[in-house]
Design a protein around this motif. Structure first.
Motif, short mmCIF file in Angstrom:
data_model
loop_
_atom_site.label_atom_id
_atom_site.label_comp_id
_atom_site.label_asym_id
_atom_site.label_seq_id
_atom_site.Cartn_x
_atom_site.Cartn_y
_atom_site.Cartn_z
N VAL A 161 0.94 -1.14 0.07
CA VAL A 161 0.09 -0.12 -0.06
C VAL A 161 0.87 1.25 0.00
CG1 VAL A 161 -1.61 1.37 1.40
CG2 VAL A 161 -1.79 -1.27 1.31
N TYR A 162 0.43 2.22 -0.70
CA TYR A 162 1.28 3.54 -0.57
C TYR A 162 0.49 4.81 -0.25
CZ TYR A 162 3.68 7.54 -3.14
OH TYR A 162 4.21 8.48 -3.47
N THR A 163 0.87 5.58 0.48
CA THR A 163 0.42 6.96 0.63
C THR A 163 1.27 8.04 0.28
OG1 THR A 163 -1.17 5.83 2.68
CG2 THR A 163 -0.77 8.29 2.51
N PRO A 164 0.82 8.90 -0.61
CA PRO A 164 1.70 9.73 -1.27
C PRO A 164 1.91 11.07 0.03
CG PRO A 164 0.07 9.24 -3.10
CD PRO A 164 -0.42 8.65 -1.72
N ASN A 165 0.96 11.18 0.72
CA ASN A 165 1.10 12.21 1.48
C ASN A 165 1.23 13.65 1.06
OD1 ASN A 165 0.17 11.53 4.55
ND2 ASN A 165 1.75 9.88 3.83
N GLY A 166 0.72 14.01 -0.21
CA GLY A 166 1.13 14.96 -1.16
C GLY A 166 2.00 14.66 -2.22
N TRP A 167 1.00 14.41 -3.39
CA TRP A 167 2.14 14.12 -4.64
C TRP A 167 2.96 15.08 -4.87
CZ3 TRP A 167 1.30 9.33 -6.73
CH2 TRP A 167 0.10 8.66 -6.36
N TYR A 168 4.15 14.51 -5.10
CA TYR A 168 5.39 15.60 -5.70
C TYR A 168 5.05 16.14 -7.03
CZ TYR A 168 9.81 17.51 -6.18
OH TYR A 168 10.80 18.54 -6.34
N THR A 169 4.16 15.51 -7.63
CA THR A 169 3.84 15.83 -9.03
C THR A 169 2.92 17.17 -9.06
OG1 THR A 169 2.18 14.21 -9.01
CG2 THR A 169 4.26 13.80 -10.35
N LEU A 170 2.43 17.63 -7.57
CA LEU A 170 1.70 18.61 -7.41
C LEU A 170 2.57 19.85 -7.33
CD1 LEU A 170 -1.06 17.30 -5.06
CD2 LEU A 170 -1.34 18.46 -7.14
N ASN A 171 3.99 19.79 -7.11
CA ASN A 171 4.77 20.61 -6.72
C ASN A 171 4.80 21.86 -7.98
OD1 ASN A 171 6.78 22.59 -6.31
ND2 ASN A 171 8.31 20.89 -5.73
N PRO A 172 4.43 23.04 -7.82
CA PRO A 172 4.28 23.90 -8.94
C PRO A 172 5.71 24.44 -9.55
CG PRO A 172 3.57 24.86 -7.02
CD PRO A 172 3.89 23.74 -6.65
N GLU A 173 6.71 24.25 -8.60
CA GLU A 173 7.96 24.69 -9.04
C GLU A 173 8.50 23.64 -9.95
OE1 GLU A 173 10.27 25.37 -5.54
OE2 GLU A 173 9.19 27.28 -5.11
N LEU A 174 8.00 22.41 -10.51
CA LEU A 174 8.54 21.29 -11.41
C LEU A 174 8.20 22.09 -12.62
CD1 LEU A 174 7.31 18.10 -9.81
CD2 LEU A 174 9.54 18.97 -9.94
N GLY A 175 9.33 21.86 -13.33
CA GLY A 175 9.31 22.36 -14.94
C GLY A 175 8.51 21.07 -15.67
N PRO A 176 8.07 21.51 -16.84
CA PRO A 176 7.32 20.17 -17.50
C PRO A 176 8.07 19.01 -17.76
CG PRO A 176 7.28 22.63 -18.83
CD PRO A 176 7.91 22.52 -17.60
N THR A 177 9.18 18.98 -18.00
CA THR A 177 9.99 17.61 -18.18
C THR A 177 10.02 17.01 -17.01
OG1 THR A 177 11.42 18.94 -20.13
CG2 THR A 177 12.12 17.03 -18.98
N SER A 178 10.66 17.77 -15.85
CA SER A 178 10.55 17.00 -14.44
C SER A 178 9.27 16.40 -14.22
CB SER A 178 11.28 17.93 -13.44
OG SER A 178 12.45 18.20 -13.98
N ARG A 179 8.07 17.27 -14.36
CA ARG A 179 6.82 16.96 -14.09
C ARG A 179 6.28 15.52 -14.59
NH1 ARG A 179 3.51 19.73 -11.37
NH2 ARG A 179 4.52 21.78 -12.10
#
Length: 387
Positions: A125-143
């Motif tokens: 089972v996995y609980t993200p506790n806040g998906w890192y993919t939500l981080n608005p500072e990620l660029g399109p490639t990193s996201r």
């Protein structure tokens, strides 16, 4: 009672977490302390690095709750060291006798748990506790790269727990199938009205704040995710319009020096009460309105504490907000991370005493929806359903 595993023993649950502070560890410790009472045998595996005082204090009481602990060498940044960490995690799971359910929390421990499952865990089972993919500072490639990784790891996962409806919606949006997803909201021990009144009076007296002063407060880690610089600019705007308002800023972190400099630049050093070390249960009851300016979240515990303390809430639109805040009923939700509209929302509430009182009463009523026992019962039932 928990259902036994195939050997007739209590189900073995391994909780793996990389952060050793903040909301993730609070959530994991709530599970570790509550699951043994529901008939599970529990091992909490945590990082050896950066164990903060409050986490260490709770770990010292593990025998009182009946769970076991182990530590492995985890680093937040990805690298070749993750291979050794995966082997280390497999070793401690084997020493525990294997896992009926291996439950990874946050992106790093969640990834390693899924890689370590083979011949060590029946279900993962996995609980993200806040998906890192939500981080608005990620660029399109990193996201895009992180989304691809999450989709790949989801194929190795039996269930993914979202701690809010917003988090579940994001998981579906990045391509994770709905059959993998389940929503189990965070929960806390709801504070009694007597506790809130007693703490409110004591904290205000300690801070030199009168009983009838209106207090707007922020509590959070001073880090880019929480956007404390936006909160400080909201405070300046608020004090320009309502100079009698009392302001409390609680928390510290890597952005502490920048926040201190901005307070000085805006002439707020002597106008804002700053508490670098603060516990939500000791501070939030002193607030009338709780301000949150986060860039992204999963389901922050401070929102639950603000509800339990009977605070009106003004927040940006991040994970967990739609569960906690009904816009216009117990607070306001602002779409833009912009000090001006956030300040207008705060001013509209604190300038109307009747509205402030109604929102505070609605907050207390809503707090009853989010108990820690409800979270524990639903998590236990999920475990049972998988084995």
């Amino acid at each position: 009672m928990s259902r036994a595993n195939a050997s007739g023993q209590a189900m073995r649950i391994v909780l793996a977490a990389e952060p050793t502070n903040g909301g993730v560890l609070r959530h994991v410790l709530d599970l570790a302390e509550g699951l043994p009472r529901r008939g599970f045998r529990v091992l909490l595996v945590h990082s050896r690095r950066g164990v903060d005082g409050s986490f260490a204090e709770r770990l010292e009481r593990r025998a009182d709750f009946g769970y076991e602990t182990a530590s492995v060498e985890l680093q937040r940044a990805p690298g070749l060291h993750d291979f050794a960490a995966t082997l280390d995690l497999r070793r401690v799971i084997r020493a525990f006798g294997g896992a009926d359910v291996l439950h990874g929390h946050s992106s790093k421990a969640g990834a390693l748990a899924r890689l370590a499952r083979w011949s060590r865990a029946r279900r993962v089972v996995y609980t993200p506790n806040g998906w890192y993919t939500l981080n608005p500072e990620l660029g399109p490639t990193s996201r895009g790269a992180y989304q691809l990784i999450e989709r790949a790891l989801a194929t190795l996962t039996d269930r993914i727990i979202s701690v809010s409806r917003d988090e579940a919606d994001h998981a579906a949006a990045i391509g994770i199938g709905p059959r993998k997803l389940v929503v189990i909201e965070n929960g806390i021990e709801t504070w009694t009205p007597e506790h809130v009144a007693r703490t409110r009076a004591a904290t205000r007296a300690r801070l030199g704040i009168a009983a009838d002063d209106i207090v707007v407060g922020f509590l959070g880690r001073l880090a880019p995710q929480k956007a404390p610089e936006v909160a400080v600019r909201v405070f300046r705007r608020l004090l320009d319009e309502r100079p009698a308002t009392r302001i409390v800023l609680a928390g510290d972190g890597p952005d502490g020096p920048q926040v201190r400099a901005l307070l000085a630049e805006l002439g707020l050093t002597d106008r804002v009460v700053w508490l670098p070390v603060a516990n939500g249960s000791d501070v939030i009851p002193a607030f009338d309105l709780f301000l949150m300016t986060s860039r992204y979240e999963g389901f922050p515990y401070v929102l639950l504490e603000a509800l339990s303390a009977g605070c009106a809430i003004v927040t940006t639109r991040v994970g967990g907000v739609t569960d906690c805040v009904i816009d216009g009923v117990n607070g306001r939700v602002v779409d833009a991370l912009d000090p001006e509209p956030i300040a207008r929302a705060v001013l509209a509430i604190v300038s109307d005493p009747g509205l402030l009182l109604r929102m505070r009463a609605e907050a207390r009523r809503r707090a009853a929806l989010f108990s820690v026992d409800r979270m524990l019962d639903r998590t236990a039932e999920l475990y049972r359903s998988l084995v």
